[in-house]
Design an enzyme around this catalytic site. Structure first.
Site, PDB file in Angstrom:
ATOM      1  N   TYR A 313      45.619  33.847  38.796  1.00  0.00           N
ATOM      2  CA  TYR A 313      46.949  33.356  39.194  1.00  0.00           C
ATOM      3  C   TYR A 313      47.031  33.016  40.680  1.00  0.00           C
ATOM      4  CZ  TYR A 313      48.171  36.085  34.993  1.00  0.00           C
ATOM      5  OH  TYR A 313      48.234  36.623  33.742  1.00  0.00           O
ATOM      6  N   CYS A 341      28.900  35.423  40.130  1.00  0.00           N
ATOM      7  CA  CYS A 341      28.471  34.073  40.474  1.00  0.00           C
ATOM      8  C   CYS A 341      29.563  33.088  40.093  1.00  0.00           C
ATOM      9  CB  CYS A 341      27.153  33.751  39.776  1.00  0.00           C
ATOM     10  SG  CYS A 341      25.853  34.867  40.291  1.00  0.00           S
TER      11      CYS A 341
END
Ligand SMILES: *Cc1c(COP(=O)(O)O)cnc(C)c1O
Length: 420
Positions: A313, A341
């Site tokens: 968000y 990653c």
């Protein structure tokens, strides 16, 4: 400041020792703070007969937390079978659970109706025929569509997948009555992390008005209205605190008018998650690497597997560096990053923080709701332990960290090869 000063006062003096004992990273929750918020809620709504909070289990699905909620008299808002199982293990029976699922399977309805039952809250008219049987008491989730606005996390009602429309809602109750329903509730959930009490008062008004309209045309009374969860908390230092007492006063005015007009009032229910536990949890992590390239990066020993909100968000979570919190500290602008990653694995972006060295403890605020629970295992990352700071000052492990064996548990299965 988001995380309460009382929680800081209880936690920070012993945090180094706690971190040494349990190891980092961990989420730690403040029993005292959760109790105080529970008391505040009960006190704000004490003039509403039969008022009840149903804690949204998805916010913090830990048995120790659910027992705490149960001990304060709260029920549970569930939408999956594991949430039902957890709530029932915490002692919840029929009236203590509202099952607010969507896109529901038969198996889920059977679980919600069986084992002592629950209050069934249907998300769609088509679900009426998919219920194994119509229970005596039924509730529908209302979606007002373009009549109301929403907010960033949950989206606009007209674009959201939830609930029954204005055009459908009366028929939904009519059809349920024909199938034997005798007790009725009306529910909605329109916003998430909302700091405006006005919006939530309007939601109460919307539900009361709609219940009046349906009552008139079908000759039924509503036993309860449920204004949903979604009450916000101040994640940013400059955010206002939600004025719960004014919310209660605003809804009380509506209830007084409703009582005068109709001679009764439906019970008031809500299902807050974030408001109950959000500010009463923090993620504690150790700085392990410092990297200077085009930007400065502080690498910590946890990652978005433990807290997704920043990546999902773009949410702000305040960060303290233990022992470096006085204003006179020199600061530098850094990104605080995990090890995934994924370049959005960042707890803070271009944030001015005190100069951080390897070994410093960082406290990421307001992880008590939708924190650990939202975690995941992408990239083989394991979720951290959860601790509870008890009211007596002791610290208890309430969930261990995930292990590699947990992670590989689903690879242990009987061979099954099918050739069409
Ligand atoms: C997620 C959810 C809640 C809780 O939301 P909060 O923002 O944590 O208060 C309540 N009800 C339903 C139906 C939900 O899906």
């Amino acid at each position: 400041m988001p995380m309460s000063e009382n929680f800081q006062g209880r936690l920070y003096p012993d945090l180094k020792e706690i971190a040494q004992h349990f190891g980092t990273p961990f989420h730690i929750y403040d029993e005292q703070g959760i109790k105080e918020t529970g008391d505040r809620l009960l006190n704000a709504f004490k003039d509403f007969e039969g008022f009840r909070e149903y804690f949204a289990v998805k916010a913090l699905p830990n048995p120790a937390i659910l027992s705490l909620m149960g001990s304060m008299g709260f029920g549970f808002d569930c939408s999956s079978i594991p949430e039902l199982v957890l709530s029932r293990k915490a002692g919840a029976r029929a009236d203590d659970i509202i099952f607010s699922s969507n896109n529901t399977t038969l198996e889920e309805f059977e679980a919600a109706l069986g084992n002592g039952g629950s209050i069934i809250n249907l998300d769609d008219v088509t679900m009426i025929d998919k219920l194994p049987q119509m229970p005596e008491r039924i509730c529908f989730r209302f979606n007002p569509g373009a009549d109301r606005s929403g907010n960033d996390i949950i989206g606009n009602p007209a674009e959201s997948k939830y609930g029954v429309t204005t055009a459908q809602i009366e028929d939904a109750y009519k059809k349920s009555m024909e199938l034997g329903a005798k007790r009725f509730g009306l529910h909605t959930m329109l916003v998430s992390n909302e700091l405006s009490r006005e919006y939530i008062i309007q939601t109460g008004e919307m539900l009361l008005t709609l219940s009046e309209k349906i009552s008139k045309s079908l000759g039924i009374k509503f036993e309860f209205i449920n204004i949903g969860g979604g009450i916000g908390i101040p994640y940013k230092p400059e955010d206002p605190h939600f004025d719960l007492e004014s919310l209660a006063a605003g809804i009380k005015d509506l209830y007084t008018k409703f009582q005068e007009k109709n001679g009764y009032t439906p019970r008031l229910m809500m299902e807050c998650g974030r408001f109950m536990t959000g500010p009463h949890g923090v993620l504690v992590t150790t700085a392990i690497n410092k990297k200077e390239i085009y930007r400065k990066y502080i690498g910590v020993d946890t990652c978005m597997a433990a807290l997704m909100r920043p990546a999902l968000y773009n949410a702000y979570h305040h960060i303290d560096v233990l022992g470096k919190m006085d204003e006179s500290q020199a600061t530098e602008v850094v990104d605080v990053v995990g090890s995934l990653c994924e370049n959005n694995d960042k707890f803070a972006i271009q944030r001015p923080l005190p100069i951080i060295e390897d070994g410093d403890l960082l406290v990421i605020h307001d992880t008590g709701a939708h924190g650990h629970a939202m975690g995941f295992n992408y990239n083989g990352r394991l979720r951290p332990q959860e601790l509870m700071l008890r009211s007596d000052g002791s610290v208890e492990l309430i969930r261990r960290e995930e292990t590699i064996d947990d992670h590989f548990a689903t690879l242990d299965f009987e061979s099954n090869v099918y050739k069409p």
